[in-house]
Design an enzyme around this catalytic site. Structure first.
Site, PDB file in Angstrom:
ATOM      1  CG  ASP A  13      -4.754 -38.213 -31.088  1.00 23.98           C
ATOM      2  OD1 ASP A  13      -5.525 -38.895 -31.778  1.00 23.98           O
ATOM      3  OD2 ASP A  13      -5.114 -37.569 -30.080  1.00 23.98           O
ATOM      4  CD  GLU A  33      -7.066 -38.297 -35.589  1.00 21.99           C
ATOM      5  OE1 GLU A  33      -8.273 -38.545 -35.615  1.00 21.99           O
ATOM      6  OE2 GLU A  33      -6.561 -37.536 -34.734  1.00 21.99           O
TER       7      GLU A  33
HETATM    8  C1  GLC Z   1      -8.209 -38.690 -32.085  1.00 22.13           C
HETATM    9  C2  GLC Z   1      -8.505 -40.132 -31.758  1.00 22.13           C
HETATM   10  C3  GLC Z   1      -9.784 -40.226 -31.013  1.00 22.13           C
HETATM   11  C4  GLC Z   1      -9.667 -39.409 -29.755  1.00 22.13           C
HETATM   12  C5  GLC Z   1      -9.195 -37.993 -30.060  1.00 22.13           C
HETATM   13  C6  GLC Z   1      -8.719 -37.325 -28.824  1.00 22.13           C
HETATM   14  O1  GLC Z   1      -9.139 -38.164 -32.939  1.00 22.13           O
HETATM   15  O2  GLC Z   1      -8.532 -40.896 -32.931  1.00 22.13           O
HETATM   16  O3  GLC Z   1     -10.120 -41.554 -30.721  1.00 22.13           O
HETATM   17  O4  GLC Z   1     -10.915 -39.365 -29.150  1.00 22.13           O
HETATM   18  O5  GLC Z   1      -8.099 -37.949 -30.933  1.00 22.13           O
HETATM   19  O6  GLC Z   1      -7.454 -37.782 -28.454  1.00 22.13           O
HETATM   20  C1  GLC Z   2     -10.962 -36.193 -34.162  1.00 23.75           C
HETATM   21  C2  GLC Z   2     -11.804 -35.441 -35.191  1.00 23.75           C
HETATM   22  C3  GLC Z   2     -13.251 -35.664 -34.983  1.00 23.75           C
HETATM   23  C4  GLC Z   2     -13.386 -37.075 -34.541  1.00 23.75           C
HETATM   24  C5  GLC Z   2     -12.917 -37.095 -33.114  1.00 23.75           C
HETATM   25  C6  GLC Z   2     -12.834 -38.411 -32.442  1.00 23.75           C
HETATM   26  O1  GLC Z   2      -9.758 -35.572 -33.937  1.00 23.75           O
HETATM   27  O2  GLC Z   2     -11.469 -34.130 -35.435  1.00 23.75           O
HETATM   28  O3  GLC Z   2     -13.976 -35.402 -36.145  1.00 23.75           O
HETATM   29  O4  GLC Z   2     -14.666 -37.538 -34.713  1.00 23.75           O
HETATM   30  O5  GLC Z   2     -11.660 -36.489 -33.009  1.00 23.75           O
HETATM   31  O6  GLC Z   2     -13.807 -39.313 -32.718  1.00 23.75           O
END
Ligand code: GLC
Ligand code: GLC
Length: 651
Positions: free
Chosen positions: A297, A339
């Site tokens: 993540d 991610e």
């Molecule tokens: C990732 C997840 C998102 C979350 C963020 C912080 O982007 O997909 O849902 O808010 O990380 O953990």
């Molecule tokens: C993710 C991304 C951002 C995304 C968010 C969660 O890690 O960097 O663009 O929208 O966290 O929604």
């Protein structure tokens, strides 16, 4: 340190291991004897990976006076976690080592879901295996299910304990059982590794709050605004509607804490070797529960450097590579999925056999939506031509929707090169998908509008964004048909373009937006809940029911997934964008194991013609089988494609 150009690291790496290993072997001897043969293989892997592990760790922590201690602790953790690895997982390790590219197969199809929304709890999840099988799924990603704060918890992305399951969902033992049952059914379990931050209720955070200096060192805390202000100048706000800035004042500590996301998500300090070691143990713990893929993540944010935006720093890559090396040694069946929802140039840097073998493909996702709205495929075509190729041994995870918002990621110069102004184009896309643009069929919601920059992202389900919600409301069969076709068009590309298709649970039955979050104070400020739906579809196999829109989607989805499995050309690998001479038609060639497939798709709201000049050269016989319809098609006079239709020609 450079001794006359001679690379001293391999030698020092060997020396360190020579010192450390015999001592640890002696210490663990009684536990190692019964597994002597496996231990031998562990050591083979250790010797294979050690040099690079040493060099990563040296890069991150070599300057610290206690580096040798760091190495020892990490090696000890590796051995301990490997000793605890259950027998059947060790056998899985062997199989995966023998067939490292298993996940590249066209047989792979994934789904991602929230356990509570899908089946209330883990125990009931097992009852859904027949449903998964009908869809042909082989990869099941369960959204964060660990203990997390009771109030807001960012959909579980604020983890309070990586070793305990949220009691509402079940227990760790149940998770292991689920993993084992899935494994028997040929379905790999995927979980999140939320390792950039913990919740502020994690033991480490609690100890930090109580003033324990060792645990304060796990996070970034500051007595005053001096450093936060210096850092802040370059940082972007991820959730600007919720709060400005990346730092949160903590009363207990009387200090500022680095919180990139929400104020209750505390960023971990990976410059501290103890953080790396502790998180490595959590990672290997999860691997030993039977998790086969960890979704890493928020990888972009791992490392902070003053004077930069603190995203995609070189050390973020080194940290992940070090985790990768640990997994290769102690749990080689484990894969990583990155991610990184950032600029396409950066996304691709996380994808490597030594780093993350899998990665979300946000560029394809956003450009499919872009092409759908504009009915013009040029940006999609241009970007896919130049940006699709990955290192061998890696694969994209292709998705249309996920639990997060859509950000309009594409390279600005790519856009300019075909005459698109990036800023106004993004504005248009936001207006289109939030339904503000005249004539738009989409029902998205704005997500995190930034008052300063004007940036905004979009929430909404696949179906609502593609026009189904509006069409159903009007009860207009022609509009419904259009929406259905748009959705199948996108899904058809998702399953054929190369990589592992990942379905967002609910999209297989045309789930539309759920507005109940507006009445929940814990969710109302986060429009992503509009596509994290509470409503469920019970797939009753009542024949009277089979004509419903849900069944129609289900059948289309299952058909595409199962068709994919039968076509060797769709094995992950090369993808060649094919020119169509028509800005509404996107085409590509897939080839593998003696099969070639020419996929042609029509993004226009009207029927379109593919000129014979662009198709005849690919189809030497003038006629080819279309796998989507099972009919033979003559192309000597070109190809007529109805709106939002596609062909998969065997050429
Ligand atoms: C990732 C997840 C998102 C979350 C963020 C912080 O982007 O997909 O849902 O808010 O990380 O953990
Ligand atoms: C993710 C991304 C951002 C995304 C968010 C969660 O890690 O960097 O663009 O929208 O966290 O929604």
């Amino acid at each position: 340190m450079n001794h006359g150009g001679h690379d001293w690291k391999p030698e020092q790496a060997r020396k360190s291991l020579k010192r450390l290993l015999p001592e640890l072997e002696a210490e663990f001897s009684t536990r190692l004897e019964p597994v002597a043969f496996d231990w031998h293989r562990f050591k083979n892997r250790l010797h294979r990976e050690w040099e690079r592990l040493f060099s990563y760790l040296h890069e991150l922590y070599g300057w610290q006076y206690d580096f040798h201690y760091t190495l020892e602790r990490i090696l000890r953790s590796l051995i301990e976690s490997w000793l605890e690895r259950p027998e059947d997982l060790r056998r899985l390790d062997e199989r995966r080592e023998a067939e490292p590219e298993w996940f590249q197969s066209q047989e792979m199809v994934g789904i991602v879901l929230y356990v509570d929304l899908f089946s209330d709890h883990l125990a009931k999840l097992k009852d859904n295996i027949p449903y998964f099988k009908k869809l042909g799924l082989t990869y099941l990603h369960l959204m964060p299910l660990f203990v997390s704060p009771h109030g807001e918890n960012d959909g579980g992305y604020a983890v309070s304990d990586y070793r305990s399951i949220n009691p509402d969902l079940g227990t760790m033992q149940e998770l292991e059982e689920v993993a084992a049952v899935l494994r028997d059914e040929g379905i790999s379990l995927v979980l999140d590794f939320v390792f950039n931050h913990t919740s502020d209720e994690h033991q480490w955070a609690l100890r930090a709050k109580s003033g324990d200096p060792d645990y304060m060192g796990f996070y970034f805390t500051f007595p005053d605004r001096e450093l936060p202000d210096q850092f802040q100048r370059y940082l972007r706000d991820i959730f600007p509607e919720v709060r400005a800035g990346s730092f949160t004042w903590n009363d207990e500590l009387q200090r500022w804490v680095w919180t990139t996301f929400n104020s209750y998500q505390w960023d971990l300090n990976y410059a501290n070797a103890e953080v790396f070691r502790a998180m490595a143990e959590e990672m290997l713990f999860l691997a030993n529960r039977g998790v086969e893929v960890l979704r890493l993540d928020a990888v972009a944010f791992l490392w902070k450097r003053l004077g930069t935006d603190c995203e995609n720093q070189p050390e973020a890559h080194t940290t992940i590579r070090a985790f990768n090396a640990l997994a290769r040694i102690a749990a080689p069946a484990l894969l990583f999925k990155s991610e990184a929802i950032v600029h396409p140039n950066e996304v691709i840097r996380y994808v490597h056999p030594d780093e993350c073998q899998l990665s979300y493909n946000p560029l394809l996702m956003s450009l499919l939506w872009e092409a759908l709205a504009t009915q013009d495929v040029r940006l999609l075509e241009h970007s896919m031509r130049t940006r699709y190729r990955l290192a061998a041994g890696c694969a994209w995870v292709n998705y249309l929707r996920c639990h997060d918002d859509i950000g309009w990621t594409f390279d600005d110069d790519d856009a300019r090169s075909i005459g698109i102004d990036p800023a106004s184009h993004r504005r248009f896309l936001n207006q289109f998908y939030t339904g503000e643009f005249p004539g738009s069929y989409a029902r998205g919601k704005k997500f995190q509008e930034n008052a300063l920059t004007g940036d905004v992202r979009v929430s909404g389900t696949l179906s609502s964004l593609a026009g189904l919600e509006a069409a159903l409301e009007r009860d207009d069969s022609e509009l419904i048909e259009r929406a259905v076709r748009r959705i199948t068009l996108l899904m058809g590309i998702q399953v054929s373009i190369g990589g592992l298709p990942l379905l967002y649970a609910g999209d297989e039955y045309g789930m539309i937006n759920d507005y109940t979050y507006l009445h929940d104070p814990r969710k109302v400020n986060d429009s992503r809940w509009v596509h994290r739906c509470r409503k469920r579809w019970e797939a009753k196999e009542d024949l009277a029911d089979l004509d419903t829109i849900e069944w129609r989607f289900f059948r289309e989805t299952a058909k595409l997934f199962n068709l994919r499995k039968r076509l060797p050309a769709l094995y992950n690998g090369g993808m060649e964008v094919v020119e169509t001479g028509n800005p509404h038609l996107f085409a590509f060639l897939r080839a593998h194991a003696e099969q070639r497939l020419l996929v042609v798709t029509n993004f226009s709201e009207t029927d379109q013609q593919l000129d014979p000049r662009f198709v005849v050269p690919w189809v030497p016989g003038g006629e080819a089988l279309d796998h989507l319809t099972g009919t033979r098609i003559t192309v000597t006079d070109g190809l007529m494609l109805e709106h939002h239709r596609a062909v998969w020609l065997d050429v």
